[in-house]
Design an enzyme around this catalytic site. Structure first.
Site, short mmCIF file in Angstrom:
data_model
loop_
_atom_site.label_atom_id
_atom_site.label_comp_id
_atom_site.label_asym_id
_atom_site.label_seq_id
_atom_site.Cartn_x
_atom_site.Cartn_y
_atom_site.Cartn_z
N SER A 98 0.83 -0.84 -0.01
CA SER A 98 -0.14 -0.29 0.12
C SER A 98 0.73 1.45 0.20
O SER A 98 1.71 1.21 -0.53
CB SER A 98 -0.83 0.07 1.18
OG SER A 98 -2.06 0.65 1.49
N HIS A 150 -8.35 1.28 -0.17
CA HIS A 150 -7.83 0.45 -2.20
C HIS A 150 -10.07 -0.06 -2.16
O HIS A 150 -9.97 -1.59 -2.70
CB HIS A 150 -7.25 -0.62 -1.25
CG HIS A 150 -6.43 -0.33 -1.38
ND1 HIS A 150 -4.74 0.09 -2.02
CD2 HIS A 150 -4.80 -0.01 0.43
CE1 HIS A 150 -4.17 0.37 -1.59
NE2 HIS A 150 -4.02 0.61 -0.10
#
Length: 314
Positions: free
Chosen positions: A90, A196
């Site tokens: 991430s 996300h």
């Protein structure tokens, strides 16, 4: 010290959620970047010098985690240790870009701060959160999310550890159903946005504009993207991946598999915490994993590298 390199070693950078109290205090290499953050990013960044890091907002947490990762990478490099591959989880993908010399550390700082700010704004428009699901097959979890709607599988950390994210109501419903269908544990994460997921779409346009203003260079080592779980050397595609990652799942497990299939089985988690170290160590038995989050860690690793012969990194 002569320049040594960790051929066959991948550096992996953790993301938001890995933050720990005092994570910048034991890392002298992070201090110059911390000072620049306060100077460049304005009044809000003054809080980065506060000891109570766990009370920070999303944009400050992400900035601090980035500084810890980039600082730890610099601590290793200053001791002659370099990677043959890098990957990030991430937010950690930005730290990986810096470690691979794709972007300048100050540009990375700006990218992370603007990324966190854009996600914070998007999270206020469409509130949500994230939760880890332990002990349930990914296809089962994906089916649960699809049946409920407004909740998605967003992190593929290992075959038995996933993260789901979505709106508050849908996330709670999915968590309950996962437990009902046999999940060992469902734990809410300390991330106040549905990262996300499509709920982050409002963040994409503003962040893309910032990315376009930053110069990206070809990576100095193999750079893996957790968006596609594959290496990427084209600067324009790397830019696109960083933007796409805001609304795309993190395929960390698949990316680690790609790294290992390339012949690399040594990993260093560069930055705060040990989350990725635990995942790799538990999932891939034929690997070695260590952490580098402090000056003493970097010194230890550098000493270990000089104690044995090394191949030249390609």
């Amino acid at each position: 010290m002569s320049n040594t390199s960790t051929s066959g070693t991948a550096w992996m950078f953790p993301g938001q959620g890995s933050q720990t109290e005092g994570m910048l205090s034991g890392l002298s290499a992070a201090q110059p970047l911390l000072k620049e953050a306060v100077r460049i990013l304005g009044p809000s960044a003054q809080r980065l010098t506060e000891p109570r890091q766990m009370t920070w907002s999303t944009d400050l947490v992400q900035t601090a985690v980035y500084i810890a990762g980039a600082g730890a990478a610099n601590a290793l490099k200053s001791r002659g240790v370099t990677p043959s591959a890098v990957l990030g989880h991430s937010l950690g993908e930005v730290s990986a870009l810096v470690a691979a010399d794709v972007v300048d550390p100050l540009d990375g700082l700006r990218l992370v701060f603007e990324r966190g700010k854009a996600m914070t704004i998007a999270g206020k428009k469409t509130p949500g959160g994230m939760a880890a699901v332990i002990g349930l097959d990914s296809e089962v979890v994906a089916g649960i999310c699809e049946s409920i709607g407004q909740v998605w599988v967003v992190n593929y950390n290992s075959p038995d550890q996933l993260v789901i994210a979505g709106s508050e109501k849908s996330l709670a419903a999915a968590a309950e159903k996962c437990l009902h269908l046999g999940a060992v544990k469902v734990k809410r994460l300390a991330v106040p946005v549905a990262a996300h997921t499509p709920l982050m779409e409002p963040a994409v346009e503003s962040f893309a504009k910032v990315v376009e203003q930053v110069e990206f260079s070809p990576p100095a080592c193999t750079l893996y993207s957790a968006v596609h779980a594959a290496p990427n050397a084209d600067p324009d595609e790397i830019k696109q991946n960083i933007v796409t990652a805001i609304t795309s799942p993190v395929r960390f497990h698949q990316t680690a598999e790609s790294v290992i299939s390339s012949g690399i089985n040594n990993f260093i988690e560069v930055g705060p915490g040990r989350a990725l170290t635990r995942i790799i160590g538990r999932t891939f038995t034929d690997t070695t994993v260590t952490t580098a989050g402090t000056d003493s860690d970097a010194e230890r690793i550098a000493n270990e590298q000089t104690d044995r012969p090394l191949e030249v990194a390609r």
